[in-house]
Design a protein around this motif. Structure first.
Motif, mmCIF file in Angstrom:
data_model
loop_
_atom_site.group_PDB
_atom_site.id
_atom_site.type_symbol
_atom_site.label_atom_id
_atom_site.label_comp_id
_atom_site.label_asym_id
_atom_site.label_seq_id
_atom_site.Cartn_x
_atom_site.Cartn_y
_atom_site.Cartn_z
ATOM 1 N N UNK A 17 1.371 6.033 -3.138
ATOM 2 C CA UNK A 17 1.440 5.279 -1.812
ATOM 3 C C UNK A 17 1.414 3.864 -2.496
ATOM 4 N N UNK A 18 0.648 3.592 -3.796
ATOM 5 C CA UNK A 18 0.768 2.094 -4.244
ATOM 6 C C UNK A 18 2.083 2.084 -4.921
ATOM 7 N N UNK A 19 2.874 2.931 -5.315
ATOM 8 C CA UNK A 19 4.084 2.624 -5.744
ATOM 9 C C UNK A 19 5.060 2.209 -4.793
ATOM 10 N N UNK A 20 4.908 3.267 -3.611
ATOM 11 C CA UNK A 20 5.873 2.947 -2.456
ATOM 12 C C UNK A 20 5.748 1.159 -1.795
ATOM 13 N N UNK A 21 4.327 1.017 -1.588
ATOM 14 C CA UNK A 21 3.983 -0.456 -1.334
ATOM 15 C C UNK A 21 4.580 -1.384 -2.131
ATOM 16 N N UNK A 22 4.347 -1.311 -3.505
ATOM 17 C CA UNK A 22 4.874 -2.281 -4.199
ATOM 18 C C UNK A 22 6.109 -2.483 -4.257
ATOM 19 N N UNK A 23 6.858 -1.583 -4.278
ATOM 20 C CA UNK A 23 8.411 -1.573 -4.089
ATOM 21 C C UNK A 23 8.985 -1.939 -2.794
ATOM 22 N N UNK A 24 7.949 -2.346 -1.797
ATOM 23 C CA UNK A 24 8.388 -2.524 -0.439
ATOM 24 C C UNK A 24 8.829 -1.353 0.342
ATOM 25 N N UNK A 25 8.609 -0.041 0.079
ATOM 26 C CA UNK A 25 9.016 1.165 0.523
ATOM 27 C C UNK A 25 7.965 1.576 1.285
#
Length: 217
Positions: A17-25
């Motif tokens: 979830x954090x990776x998706x949010x950090x990359x605007x996904x």
């Protein structure tokens, strides 16, 4: 390992979830469920293609592993009910044990550092096989390194890819329900957790008994 011995699946989901949010996904529950038990290469590719995480598969894997290791270091290692007790009983009984996980070696070593002594004779990790779960290669390799016939083994799994891998290898299989529902299947034993499960139970199952302790689907 993840979801069967230790309850790290929430850590993996939080990192995704954090990776998706950090990359605007974007990330959703269906993606998290689809990735349970899958090889990290598959999970990283899905995060790139479905959740908008930028980078190569190898780079995303490294970010995922680093995030989970950080959570283990800061929040501890949550064991699944009955897992440590069963491992200790198996070790005391002299039963050869293999750990078959799609986590990579450097994360697996972090988890195993919490076990003293380490009960596993053989360790097969996701970065050490050509074809990960649901292919039977990981379990076939584990049995070969133990020097035993897969049919004389009992595999304990919490994910659908893991169950498919173990069943295709010829091992007797126990599905322990954790993050995803474990459907009933011919010859498949099912438990809500490993709490109260003993070596005697495993001996019965590997001898051909089926023990289903989950409600009918």
């Amino acid at each position: 390992m993840d979801g069967t011995l230790v309850d790290t699946e929430p850590y993996w989901i939080a990192v995704e979830m954090e990776l998706a949010a950090a990359h605007g996904g974007s990330w959703d529950e269906s993606l998290g469920t689809d990735l349970v038990g899958m090889p990290l290469q598959v999970s990283a590719a899905a995060l790139r293609d479905r959740a908008g995480v930028r980078g190569s598969v190898e780079e995303i894997i490294e970010l995922m592993i680093a995030g989970v290791i950080d959570r283990i270091a800061t929040r501890g290692l949550p064991w699944r009910p009955g897992a440590r007790e069963l491992l200790e009983e198996l070790r005391a009984a002299g039963v050869p044990l293999a750990l078959v996980t799609m986590s990579w070696r450097r994360l697996t070593d972090v988890v195993l550092a919490a076990l003293e002594p380490n009960p596993f004779t053989v360790i097969v990790t996701g970065d050490e096989v050509t074809r990960g779960k649901p292919h039977p290669e990981p379990y076939l390799r584990a049995a070969a390194e133990l020097g035993v016939d897969p049919a004389s083994c009992v595999a304990i799994e919490d994910s659908l890819p893991g169950l498919a891998s173990a069943e295709a290898s010829g091992a007797a299989v126990i599905g322990v329900q954790a993050k995803v529902p474990i459907p009933a299947a011919k010859g498949r034993s099912r438990f809500p957790s490993l709490a109260g499960i003993t070596v005697a139970d495993l001996r019965r199952i590997v001898a051909g008994d089926m023990d289903d302790r989950l409600p009918d689907d």
